[in-house]
Scaffold this active site. Structure first.
Site, PDB file in Angstrom:
ATOM      1  CD  GLN A  32      -0.911  -0.605   3.692  1.00  0.00           C
ATOM      2  OE1 GLN A  32      -2.125  -0.513   3.719  1.00  0.00           O
ATOM      3  NE2 GLN A  32      -0.237  -1.192   4.668  1.00  0.00           N
ATOM      4  CD  GLU A 107       0.566  -4.196   9.968  1.00  0.00           C
ATOM      5  OE1 GLU A 107       0.346  -4.288   8.733  1.00  0.00           O
ATOM      6  OE2 GLU A 107      -0.243  -3.707  10.783  1.00  0.00           O
ATOM      7  N   GLY A 140      -2.293 -12.139   8.764  1.00  0.00           N
ATOM      8  CA  GLY A 140      -3.127 -12.500   9.903  1.00  0.00           C
ATOM      9  C   GLY A 140      -3.989 -13.716   9.663  1.00  0.00           C
ATOM     10  CG  ASP A 158      -5.872  -1.974  15.308  1.00  0.00           C
ATOM     11  OD1 ASP A 158      -6.575  -1.256  14.578  1.00  0.00           O
ATOM     12  OD2 ASP A 158      -4.925  -1.540  15.987  1.00  0.00           O
ATOM     13  CB  CYS A 159      -7.730  -5.094   9.852  1.00  0.00           C
ATOM     14  SG  CYS A 159      -9.520  -5.310   9.878  1.00  0.00           S
ATOM     15  CB  SER A 160      -6.868  -0.921   6.728  1.00  0.00           C
ATOM     16  OG  SER A 160      -6.540  -2.067   5.967  1.00  0.00           O
TER      17      SER A 160
END
EC number: 2.5.1.16
Length: 283
Positions: A32, A107, A140, A158-160
């Site tokens: 990204q 991550e 993950g 806790d992801c986008s």
């Protein structure tokens, strides 16, 4: 590109939210585009692939709401898994609990961790050096699949927002695997998108978790930098989920270190489900 003052915008369905300031870093990782900007009001802010992820001004609205409803209500919390969370905020809140023995942070994008440690030091802070933390640069979904049954007491997702490389973190099969690796009384805690800007995704997450777990509860609060400003977090368990069952001595200690979260705030936030969401869940 560094230290170039400009406007950086997140676009969403004909609307946009922008910050003006110095671009401290702009680079493309394997997964990204990563941007950190310094803004007069929000301080330093992190954007991933055109979406605001966090800022120094409002990050605690997100991280405190994700972590404390789960950890303050569960008795056994030795092993914790964080999927995503490369900015360090979720780790920071977790290390406040002395009962935790091990925190696995998984991550997928190592550059997010590196950039956060360098440009967003205030978020992770000393938590990055906590001896209980183990950082794994890994997918993950794959991590969960290779984990043995009943291993983690709490899992934080806790992801986008859903994207090409994060879609599976919102899938039926992934949530089922999370259930498998949780202890019988374990809790899954996940960000569950905005009931306004991402209504369909939000509804799908809630319905999926309700079908897989015995019980799930959703709370709502504000994250000003996110589309529409309102966000949600959902907590699910295979056993009775009593998020109002608290160790008050522990809570008082935790509350003192929080800017947003406290027990009254939490109790109110769990009663904020919009009626249009209730109707769709019941349909």
């Amino acid at each position: 590109m560094t230290n170039i003052q400009t406007w950086i915008d997140e676009y969403h369905k004909g609307s946009r939210f922008g910050l003006n300031g110095d671009v401290l870093i702009k680079q493309k990782s394997q997964y990204q585009e990563i941007i950190v900007i310094e803004n007069e009001y929000y301080g330093r802010a992190l954007m991933l692939d055109g979406c605001w992820m966090t800022s120094l001004k409002d990050e605690k609205y997100y991280h405190e709401c994700l972590v404390h409803p789960a950890l303050s209500s569960i008795d056994e919390k030795s092993n914790v898994l964080i999927i995503g969370g490369g900015d360090g905020g979720t780790v920071r809140e977790c290390v406040k609990y002395a009962q935790i023995s091990k925190i696995d942070l998984v991550e997928i994008d190592e550059e997010v961790i590196k950039i956060s440690k360098k440009f967003l030091k205030e978020i992770g802070g000393e938590a990055w050096h906590d001896k209980r933390l183990e950082i794994h640069v890994d997918d993950g979904v794959k991590w969960v699949k290779k984990t043995r049954d009943n291993y983690y007491d709490v899992i934080f997702i806790d992801c986008s927002d859903p994207s090409e490389f994060s879609n599976l973190l919102f899938s039926d099969s992934f949530y089922k695997e999370c259930k498998r690796i949780l202890t019988p009384k374990g809790i899954l805690a996940t960000q569950s998108e905005s009931p306004e800007s991402f209504k369909n995704i939000h509804i799908n997450i809630l319905k999926t978790l309700k079908n897989i777990f015995k019980v799930s509860e959703t709370m709502y609060s504000f994250v000003p930098i996110y589309p529409s400003g309102i966000w949600s977090w959902t907590f699910a368990s295979s056993e009775d989920l009593n998020l109002s069952k608290q160790n008050y001595d522990e809570i008082l200690k935790i509350e003192k270190g929080c800017e947003i979260w406290n027990l009254n705030f939490q109790n109110a936030a769990f009663k904020m489900m919009p009626n249009k969401i209730i109707k769709e869940l019941d349909s």
